[in-house]
Design a protein around this motif. Structure first.
Motif, PDB file in Angstrom:
ATOM      1  N   ALA A 109       1.135  -1.082  -0.127  1.00 37.68           N
ATOM      2  CA  ALA A 109      -0.031   0.136   0.149  1.00 37.68           C
ATOM      3  C   ALA A 109       1.156   1.130  -0.258  1.00 37.68           C
ATOM      4  CB  ALA A 109      -0.678   0.123   1.642  1.00 37.68           C
ATOM      5  N   VAL A 110       1.056   1.852  -0.759  1.00 36.40           N
ATOM      6  CA  VAL A 110       1.564   3.675  -0.847  1.00 36.40           C
ATOM      7  C   VAL A 110       0.255   4.752  -0.352  1.00 36.40           C
ATOM      8  CG1 VAL A 110       2.352   5.038  -2.306  1.00 36.40           C
ATOM      9  CG2 VAL A 110       2.714   2.720  -2.601  1.00 36.40           C
ATOM     10  N   GLN A 111       1.017   5.649   0.261  1.00 36.56           N
ATOM     11  CA  GLN A 111       0.183   6.033   1.642  1.00 36.56           C
ATOM     12  C   GLN A 111       0.898   7.492   0.923  1.00 36.56           C
ATOM     13  OE1 GLN A 111      -3.549   5.904   3.466  1.00 36.56           O
ATOM     14  NE2 GLN A 111      -2.631   7.553   2.075  1.00 36.56           N
ATOM     15  N   PRO A 112       0.032   8.446   0.320  1.00 40.47           N
ATOM     16  CA  PRO A 112       0.317   9.882  -0.465  1.00 40.47           C
ATOM     17  C   PRO A 112      -0.203  10.415   1.038  1.00 40.47           C
ATOM     18  CG  PRO A 112      -1.014   8.887  -1.508  1.00 40.47           C
ATOM     19  CD  PRO A 112      -1.050   8.036  -0.463  1.00 40.47           C
ATOM     20  N   VAL A 113       0.426  11.875   1.670  1.00 40.02           N
ATOM     21  CA  VAL A 113       0.620  12.626   2.037  1.00 40.02           C
ATOM     22  C   VAL A 113       0.666  14.176   2.128  1.00 40.02           C
ATOM     23  CG1 VAL A 113       0.679  13.248   4.580  1.00 40.02           C
ATOM     24  CG2 VAL A 113       0.957  10.961   4.130  1.00 40.02           C
ATOM     25  N   SER A 114      -0.214  14.847   1.844  1.00 40.07           N
ATOM     26  CA  SER A 114      -0.168  16.126   1.686  1.00 40.07           C
ATOM     27  C   SER A 114      -0.074  17.186   2.961  1.00 40.07           C
ATOM     28  CB  SER A 114      -1.193  16.632   0.754  1.00 40.07           C
ATOM     29  OG  SER A 114      -1.291  18.382   0.288  1.00 40.07           O
ATOM     30  N   MET A 115       1.620  18.052   3.325  1.00 39.58           N
ATOM     31  CA  MET A 115       0.541  18.495   4.342  1.00 39.58           C
ATOM     32  C   MET A 115       0.896  20.150   3.817  1.00 39.58           C
ATOM     33  SD  MET A 115       3.563  16.754   6.381  1.00 39.58           S
ATOM     34  CE  MET A 115       2.886  17.534   8.203  1.00 39.58           C
ATOM     35  N   ASN A 116       0.452  20.975   4.591  1.00 40.69           N
ATOM     36  CA  ASN A 116       0.320  22.709   4.859  1.00 40.69           C
ATOM     37  C   ASN A 116       1.208  23.341   5.441  1.00 40.69           C
ATOM     38  OD1 ASN A 116      -2.335  21.862   2.710  1.00 40.69           O
ATOM     39  ND2 ASN A 116      -3.300  22.113   4.765  1.00 40.69           N
ATOM     40  N   PRO A 117       1.871  24.256   4.908  1.00 39.53           N
ATOM     41  CA  PRO A 117       2.614  24.787   5.255  1.00 39.53           C
ATOM     42  C   PRO A 117       2.463  25.726   6.443  1.00 39.53           C
ATOM     43  CG  PRO A 117       3.540  25.282   2.596  1.00 39.53           C
ATOM     44  CD  PRO A 117       2.198  23.858   2.740  1.00 39.53           C
ATOM     45  N   LEU A 118       2.453  25.645   7.456  1.00 39.96           N
ATOM     46  CA  LEU A 118       2.114  26.569   8.213  1.00 39.96           C
ATOM     47  C   LEU A 118       2.855  28.077   7.599  1.00 39.96           C
ATOM     48  CD1 LEU A 118       3.674  24.646  11.922  1.00 39.96           C
ATOM     49  CD2 LEU A 118       1.495  25.491  10.648  1.00 39.96           C
ATOM     50  N   GLU A 119       2.037  29.366   8.372  1.00 40.71           N
ATOM     51  CA  GLU A 119       2.541  30.204   7.218  1.00 40.71           C
ATOM     52  C   GLU A 119       3.023  31.349   8.649  1.00 40.71           C
ATOM     53  OE1 GLU A 119      -0.982  32.387   6.324  1.00 40.71           O
ATOM     54  OE2 GLU A 119      -1.222  30.807   4.226  1.00 40.71           O
ATOM     55  N   VAL A 120       2.684  30.770   9.889  1.00 37.51           N
ATOM     56  CA  VAL A 120       3.066  31.590  10.838  1.00 37.51           C
ATOM     57  C   VAL A 120       3.369  30.550  12.008  1.00 37.51           C
ATOM     58  CG1 VAL A 120       3.135  32.918  12.986  1.00 37.51           C
ATOM     59  CG2 VAL A 120       2.328  33.499  10.738  1.00 37.51           C
ATOM     60  N   GLU A 121       4.287  30.736  13.078  1.00 37.44           N
ATOM     61  CA  GLU A 121       4.583  28.791  14.203  1.00 37.44           C
ATOM     62  C   GLU A 121       3.293  29.242  15.205  1.00 37.44           C
ATOM     63  OE1 GLU A 121       5.687  26.672  14.468  1.00 37.44           O
ATOM     64  OE2 GLU A 121       6.821  25.775  12.689  1.00 37.44           O
ATOM     65  N   PRO A 122       2.051  28.255  15.419  1.00 41.92           N
ATOM     66  CA  PRO A 122       1.718  28.747  16.492  1.00 41.92           C
ATOM     67  C   PRO A 122       1.656  28.052  17.656  1.00 41.92           C
ATOM     68  CG  PRO A 122       0.223  26.906  15.084  1.00 41.92           C
ATOM     69  CD  PRO A 122       1.728  27.787  14.403  1.00 41.92           C
ATOM     70  N   PRO A 123       0.972  29.040  18.791  1.00 43.62           N
ATOM     71  CA  PRO A 123       2.248  28.035  20.105  1.00 43.62           C
ATOM     72  C   PRO A 123       1.052  26.721  19.945  1.00 43.62           C
ATOM     73  CG  PRO A 123       0.502  29.636  20.031  1.00 43.62           C
ATOM     74  CD  PRO A 123       0.765  30.204  19.373  1.00 43.62           C
ATOM     75  N   GLY A 124      -0.498  26.140  19.267  1.00 50.27           N
ATOM     76  CA  GLY A 124      -0.800  25.417  19.895  1.00 50.27           C
ATOM     77  C   GLY A 124      -0.773  24.532  18.343  1.00 50.27           C
ATOM     78  N   GLU A 125      -0.570  24.201  17.683  1.00 47.45           N
ATOM     79  CA  GLU A 125      -0.409  23.570  15.495  1.00 47.45           C
ATOM     80  C   GLU A 125      -1.867  22.819  16.129  1.00 47.45           C
ATOM     81  OE1 GLU A 125       2.933  20.708  15.168  1.00 47.45           O
ATOM     82  OE2 GLU A 125       3.761  22.925  14.707  1.00 47.45           O
ATOM     83  N   THR A 126      -2.646  23.218  14.940  1.00 46.45           N
ATOM     84  CA  THR A 126      -3.839  22.432  14.296  1.00 46.45           C
ATOM     85  C   THR A 126      -3.087  21.095  13.848  1.00 46.45           C
ATOM     86  OG1 THR A 126      -3.978  23.793  12.596  1.00 46.45           O
ATOM     87  CG2 THR A 126      -5.007  24.412  14.142  1.00 46.45           C
ATOM     88  N   GLU A 127      -4.549  20.309  13.629  1.00 41.87           N
ATOM     89  CA  GLU A 127      -4.424  18.811  12.607  1.00 41.87           C
ATOM     90  C   GLU A 127      -5.377  18.849  11.559  1.00 41.87           C
ATOM     91  OE1 GLU A 127      -2.315  14.727  14.429  1.00 41.87           O
ATOM     92  OE2 GLU A 127      -4.550  15.227  15.079  1.00 41.87           O
ATOM     93  N   GLU A 128      -4.986  18.125  10.419  1.00 42.72           N
ATOM     94  CA  GLU A 128      -5.790  17.871   9.760  1.00 42.72           C
ATOM     95  C   GLU A 128      -6.329  16.713  10.344  1.00 42.72           C
ATOM     96  OE1 GLU A 128      -6.331  17.914   4.968  1.00 42.72           O
ATOM     97  OE2 GLU A 128      -4.147  18.237   5.607  1.00 42.72           O
ATOM     98  N   ASP A 129      -6.960  16.349   9.915  1.00 39.68           N
ATOM     99  CA  ASP A 129      -7.865  14.555  10.402  1.00 39.68           C
ATOM    100  C   ASP A 129      -8.292  14.399   8.544  1.00 39.68           C
ATOM    101  OD1 ASP A 129      -7.128  14.545  12.710  1.00 39.68           O
ATOM    102  OD2 ASP A 129      -9.015  14.836  13.398  1.00 39.68           O
ATOM    103  N   ILE A 130      -7.698  13.480   8.113  1.00 44.42           N
ATOM    104  CA  ILE A 130      -8.428  12.693   7.416  1.00 44.42           C
ATOM    105  C   ILE A 130      -8.919  11.110   7.530  1.00 44.42           C
ATOM    106  CG2 ILE A 130      -7.602  11.594   4.925  1.00 44.42           C
ATOM    107  CD1 ILE A 130      -5.146  13.611   4.718  1.00 44.42           C
TER     108      ILE A 130
END
Length: 234
Positions: A109-130
């Motif tokens: 199985a080949v699992q592709p993962v696309s990640m969004n760049p952070l424009e500004v480093e936040p104190p608490g990063e939000t997580e994208e759920d798929i």
């Protein structure tokens, strides 16, 4: 006990392979040194393995427990694949969590993962759920909408292309045809075909069977491109 646990208990000798490809959502740039944590979907706090990506954004290929091969090559009510959760983090990118990556025995199985760049480093990063839903051949889904074999050819709004073309993109209507509020997505034709194939075919099937089903999916999709009916939902 879940289907995955039953499968593991009945067939501990079977395994499937998993490899990941991690890229930036901006320009498909490979992400080096991303950290991937893999756990069972039924036990998300139990880490199975931790991986890192290389300069090409790829991880090594690893083996993971999978159900008996016969469950996906013969008619069976048992879930024919095991499911895993995948958590991906990388400096400068929003973390990604994928639930339900499917592992079939004896295939990769080949699992592709696309990640969004952070424009500004936040104190608490939000997580994208798929969340990957159950495979079409295993899950319970509503029947496909029946269509007339012969469609009228003289109504307004009909488009028939004058020549055969392979499109770069197709429009996917995420809802019933008559639901004008459902969003439309532009998806690369090759990605659309790959997504449908992986949703409707088990990779454990004989190679000729996979080819035949893939050609059927391509033919159906291209038929919609050549003769598209917009009458009810344009």
């Amino acid at each position: 006990m879940s289907d995955m646990d039953i499968n593991k208990a009945e067939s501990p000798a079977y395994s499937g392979n998993l490899t990941l490809n991690v890229t930036s959502s901006l320009g498909f740039i490979p992400i080096n040194n991303a950290t991937i944590t893999i756990s069972y979907s039924g036990a998300p706090d139990t880490v199975v393995q931790t991986l890192n990506t290389n300069e090409s954004g790829n991880t090594e290929t690893i083996a993971l427990p999978a159900p008996n091969l016969s469950y996906s090559t013969q008619i069976s009510d048992v879930q024919p694949y095991s499911e895993y959760n995948i958590s991906v983090t990388a400096p400068g990118y929003e973390p990604v969590f994928i639930s339900g990556t499917e592992i079939l025995p004896d295939v990769t199985a080949v699992q592709p993962v696309s990640m969004n760049p952070l424009e500004v480093e936040p104190p608490g990063e939000t997580e994208e759920d798929i969340v990957i839903p159950d495979h079409t051949l295993y899950g319970e889904y509503p029947p496909k909408i029946p269509e007339d074999e012969i469609k009228p050819m003289d109504e307004s709004g009909e488009i028939v292309l004058s020549r055969v073309v392979i499109p770069e993109y197709v429009i996917v209507h995420d809802g019933l045809p008559q639901d004008s509020s459902a969003p439309n997505y532009y998806v690369r034709y090759t990605d659309y075909i790959k997504n449908v194939v992986s949703s409707e075919i088990y990779a454990t099937w004989p190679e000729n069977t996979i080819y035949a089903n893939t050609l059927a999916i391509m033919s159906f999709t291209l038929n919609r491109v050549y003769t598209e009916w917009y009458r009810n939902h344009h």
